[in-house]
Design an enzyme around this catalytic site. Structure first.
Site, PDB file in Angstrom:
ATOM      1  N   LYS A 127       5.974   2.928   0.879  1.00  0.00           N
ATOM      2  CA  LYS A 127       6.697   2.066  -0.342  1.00  0.00           C
ATOM      3  C   LYS A 127       7.264   3.412  -1.581  1.00  0.00           C
ATOM      4  O   LYS A 127       8.192   2.962  -2.783  1.00  0.00           O
ATOM      5  CB  LYS A 127       5.455   2.441  -0.769  1.00  0.00           C
ATOM      6  CG  LYS A 127       4.094   1.458  -0.783  1.00  0.00           C
ATOM      7  CD  LYS A 127       4.227   0.263  -1.301  1.00  0.00           C
ATOM      8  CE  LYS A 127       3.569  -0.860  -1.223  1.00  0.00           C
ATOM      9  NZ  LYS A 127       4.147  -2.264   0.302  1.00  0.00           N
ATOM     10  N   LYS A 209       5.221  -4.722  10.025  1.00  0.00           N
ATOM     11  CA  LYS A 209       3.824  -6.005   9.498  1.00  0.00           C
ATOM     12  C   LYS A 209       3.842  -7.043   8.986  1.00  0.00           C
ATOM     13  O   LYS A 209       4.795  -6.989   7.941  1.00  0.00           O
ATOM     14  CB  LYS A 209       2.894  -5.135   8.758  1.00  0.00           C
ATOM     15  CG  LYS A 209       1.554  -5.758   8.145  1.00  0.00           C
ATOM     16  CD  LYS A 209       1.055  -4.921   7.075  1.00  0.00           C
ATOM     17  CE  LYS A 209       0.837  -5.109   5.950  1.00  0.00           C
ATOM     18  NZ  LYS A 209       0.513  -6.766   5.377  1.00  0.00           N
ATOM     19  N   LYS A 212       2.744 -10.674   1.758  1.00  0.00           N
ATOM     20  CA  LYS A 212       3.270 -11.246   1.264  1.00  0.00           C
ATOM     21  C   LYS A 212       4.594 -11.076   0.524  1.00  0.00           C
ATOM     22  O   LYS A 212       4.735 -11.980   0.298  1.00  0.00           O
ATOM     23  CB  LYS A 212       2.249 -12.009   0.389  1.00  0.00           C
ATOM     24  CG  LYS A 212       0.662 -12.551   1.442  1.00  0.00           C
ATOM     25  CD  LYS A 212      -0.457 -11.756   0.112  1.00  0.00           C
ATOM     26  CE  LYS A 212      -1.464 -11.259   0.326  1.00  0.00           C
ATOM     27  NZ  LYS A 212      -1.590  -9.998  -0.739  1.00  0.00           N
TER      28      LYS A 212
END
Ligand code: ATP
Ligand code: MG
Length: 350
Positions: A127, A209, A212
């Site tokens: 992140k 991956k 969303k």
């Protein structure tokens, strides 16, 4: 629906009605990865467990600089879950921020969580790489808030995708540490990760991956509400390699084909050898994609049917979420009372 093949962190699933907890971030519509990694199991576990499913809106804030769309996404997630077949009468569906006890437990647990364990997590490092301009305090504390979610409800088991494996390990560590310091308080939860479909990869890029919020390509994910022709188009355009061999493989070069085969495996429940034998006669990847599209579309059909039935029923969804928060709140308060007592907080004046 039968229980999918799950990998458990310790021992087999309890047969008595233990409790399951899981949560998902309201950051957008649910995709096939969410379905195979989580929702399909949420539905299957209802027969064996009391299930508590949380729309974790506080968690969504760690990657949202602005909260645009938060309210709609939160409501839509409840719709998607109900459409997928979660039964709200026997189970609890609620919005995380409607049960604010979780924030107090988060603060308490943060005191027994070594900072290094959080900053060492690959998910945190990733992140930081993705959003260097927004490395906020909540991002580091994300797994502690997740631990608070799970421990507050005394979950025996937590159905999640493979990306949550290390967060579950941390939850167990934190619970064990707390129990050691202050006496038996928390249930040590087990992760339930599907053996196939636990990490569905992006159709446009099988090295990442399916997610969303981490893509801008319209061919990245199939969404639960994609009409059949759109779902088929996305699968037919899935990135593969230039070979012809249709077999399961760990080779990063062949990740696209492997991803399609895993989706097929998760949806059909067939064994790998059966699947490879089935596709041995295929003329090429086009045949594989076409059959994957067929099973995906068939899986989405009943979800979309139920979605059409409930989509206008705002009052119904509101009542599910209100009732869910009330029931979750009662469990949360009793856990928090026990935690405060064990730790020696002075009782509040009433
Ligand atoms: P975001 O990109 O906003 O984090 P997400 O797609 O990762 O969204 P989450 O709400 O973070 O979805 O996760 C909800 C559940 O779905 C979790 O249990 C997570 O492990 C699972 N999950 C998410 N993506 C996948 C995937 N690609 N394959 C399998 N499971 C997944
Ligand atoms: Mg995620």
């Amino acid at each position: 629906m039968t229980l999918p093949k799950l990998e458990m962190q310790t021992g087999p699933a309890k047969t008595t009605r233990g409790r399951v907890f899981s949560g998902a971030r309201p950051t957008g519509r649910q995709h096939l990865g969410n379905y195979l990694g989580a929702i399909k199991n949420y539905v299957a576990l209802q027969d064996e467990y009391q299930c508590v499913y949380s729309i974790v809106d506080l968690h969504a804030l760690t990657t949202m600089e602005l909260t645009k769309g938060l309210r709609e996404n939160t409501f839509d997630m409840a719709l998607d879950w109900l459409a997928a077949g979660i039964r709200p009468d026997e189970n609890i569906i609620f919005i995380q921020s409607h049960v604010p006890q979780v924030t107090e437990l988060h603060t308490i647990l943060s005191m027994v969580t070594p900072l290094g364990k959080l900053t060492d997590l690959p998910t945190f490092k990733e992140k930081v790489r993705q959003q260097p301009h927004n490395v906020n305090y909540g991002l580091v504390g994300y797994p502690v808030l997740m631990a608070a979610d799970i421990l507050l409800y005394h979950a025996d088991a937590v159905p999640v995708g493979d990306d949550q494996r290390q967060h579950l390990e941390l939850t167990r560590d934190v619970a064990q540490r707390f129990n050691h310091l202050f006496g038996e308080t928390f249930t040590i939860p087990e992760a339930m990760i599907p053996l196939s479909g636990g990490r569905v990869m992006g159709l446009d890029d099988p090295t990442v991956k399916m997610s969303k919020s981490e893509t801008s390509s319209e061919y990245h994910a199939v969404y639960l509400l994609d009409p059949p022709d759109r779902a088929r188009k996305k699968i037919m355009r899935a990135v593969t390699d230039s070979g012809r061999d249709i077999s399961f493989s760990n080779d990063p070069e062949r990740a696209g084909v492997n991803n399609l085969l895993e989706i097929y495996e998760a949806l059909t429940g067939k064994s790998r050898s059966e699947i490879e034998a089935h596709f041995a006669a295929a003329r090429g990847y086009g045949d594989l994609k076409s059959e994957v599209a067929d099973v995906v579309i068939a899986a989405l059909e009943p979800i979309q049917q139920r979605y059409r039935e409930i989509t206008g029923a705002q009052d119904y969804v509101d009542s599910v979420l209100a009732k869910g928060a009330e029931r979750a709140g009662a469990i949360a308060q009793s856990t928090l009372d026990a935690v405060r007592d064990k730790m020696g907080f002075m009782k509040a004046y009433s």
